[in-house]
Scaffold this motif. Structure first.
Motif, PDB file in Angstrom:
ATOM      1  N   LEU A   1      94.674  32.972  29.988  1.00 16.47           N
ATOM      2  CA  LEU A   1      94.719  32.071  29.573  1.00 16.47           C
ATOM      3  C   LEU A   1      96.243  31.600  29.543  1.00 16.47           C
ATOM      4  CD1 LEU A   1      93.314  33.926  25.665  1.00 16.47           C
ATOM      5  CD2 LEU A   1      91.775  30.932  27.068  1.00 16.47           C
ATOM      6  N   VAL A   2      96.709  30.616  28.862  1.00 15.59           N
ATOM      7  CA  VAL A   2      98.113  29.687  28.582  1.00 15.59           C
ATOM      8  C   VAL A   2      98.671  30.766  27.503  1.00 15.59           C
ATOM      9  CG1 VAL A   2      99.658  28.154  27.812  1.00 15.59           C
ATOM     10  CG2 VAL A   2      97.356  27.192  28.879  1.00 15.59           C
ATOM     11  N   GLN A   3      98.664  31.339  26.651  1.00 16.82           N
ATOM     12  CA  GLN A   3      99.767  32.247  26.182  1.00 16.82           C
ATOM     13  C   GLN A   3      99.996  33.595  26.497  1.00 16.82           C
ATOM     14  OE1 GLN A   3      96.929  30.953  25.227  1.00 16.82           O
ATOM     15  NE2 GLN A   3      96.460  29.813  22.711  1.00 16.82           N
ATOM     16  N   TYR A   4      98.821  33.914  27.800  1.00 23.54           N
ATOM     17  CA  TYR A   4      99.235  35.179  28.745  1.00 23.54           C
ATOM     18  C   TYR A   4      99.493  34.631  29.911  1.00 23.54           C
ATOM     19  CZ  TYR A   4      97.620  37.628  24.407  1.00 23.54           C
ATOM     20  OH  TYR A   4      97.243  38.119  23.038  1.00 23.54           O
ATOM     21  N   GLY A   5     100.159  33.490  30.085  1.00 23.13           N
ATOM     22  CA  GLY A   5     101.100  33.232  31.939  1.00 23.13           C
ATOM     23  C   GLY A   5      99.665  32.465  32.751  1.00 23.13           C
TER      24      GLY A   5
END
Length: 248
Positions: free
Chosen positions: A140-144
């Motif tokens: 996910l974007v939030q986790y890279g």
């Protein structure tokens, strides 16, 4: 999702006692299945509520994510990968395989069925997972990563990523141990409940190891347990019904 405690009347019912020979597949009372349906509905509604906005998932996963380095520090941990992700799963598979062979050798129908149930749960979860558009946290974007997250019944985003991450496949191997409940219930209810509880504990333990690595959200594991128990319960009801009809 909790099994119903046995009563003396259950043990005395002809439909149960008739098939209670050593190693035989026996039928459980209709009240048992009514309680199971009720428990599955209640737990399913609870899990839906917890999955409504993913707030619990994000809160738990954020605590294992290092924003400074932009990754999950435990993602490539050798011990977590070797013990939790590999050894425990291999142990469940090996133990159930040996028990299946022993059941075949001893012609113990109930043991054979229960070992088959150990495989049924992960199979169902694996099918659901393979068709899921939800991506794992580390994608996910939030986790890279590059994938976009969305709630369980939310609209599919423009870039959902690789998907195939819901429910938790690894946790299902631990939850599969719940099948031992049917091996001992209702003649040895304390042992049956101990096995059922051990399956839940093992599933949560194996699943949380994946949460620590960024491989799954916590709710993915809850739903894995729900589907494993549902599928095991449904298959046992179906098979025991066939046996009951054939032995009348």
């Amino acid at each position: 999702m909790a099994p119903e405690k046995p009563s003396q009347s259950l043990l005395n019912q002809p439909s149960t006692a008739k098939h209670f020979k050593n190693g035989s597949i026996y039928s459980l009372a209709p009240s048992f299945y009514r309680w199971q349906v009720f428990s599955l509905i209640v737990s399913g509604l609870l899990f839906l509520w917890l999955s409504r906005d993913e707030s619990l998932d994000w809160a738990i996963s954020n605590s294992w994510f290092d924003s400074a380095s932009g990754h999950f520090p435990w993602q490539h941990n050798a011990w977590l990968d070797a013990i939790n992700h590999r050894l425990l799963k291999i142990g469940v598979i090996a133990a159930s395989g040996l028990a299946l062979l022993w059941g075949i050798y001893r012609r113990h129908a109930r043991l054979i069925l229960c070992m088959a149930l150990v495989g049924v749960g992960p199979l169902v979860v694996g099918i659901l997972k393979s068709t899921s558009a939800h991506s794992c946290p580390w994608d996910l974007v939030q986790y890279g990563g590059q994938a976009m997250s969305y709630p369980l019944f939310g609209a599919l985003p423009a870039n959902p990523g690789p998907g195939r991450c819901f429910p938790g496949g690894h946790a299902s191997s631990g939850f599969a141990v719940m099948a031992l409940f049917f091996l001992f219930y209702p003649r040895r209810p304390k042992v049956a409940y101990a096995c059922w509880g051990a399956g839940i504990a093992l599933g949560l333990l194996m699943g949380f190891g994946q949460v620590m690595r960024g491989a799954h959200f916590f709710s993915h594991n809850l739903w894995a347990g729900w589907w494993v128990w549902f599928s095991q319960l449904a298959v046992y009801w179906w098979v025991s019904g066939i046996v009951r009809r054939k032995t009348r």
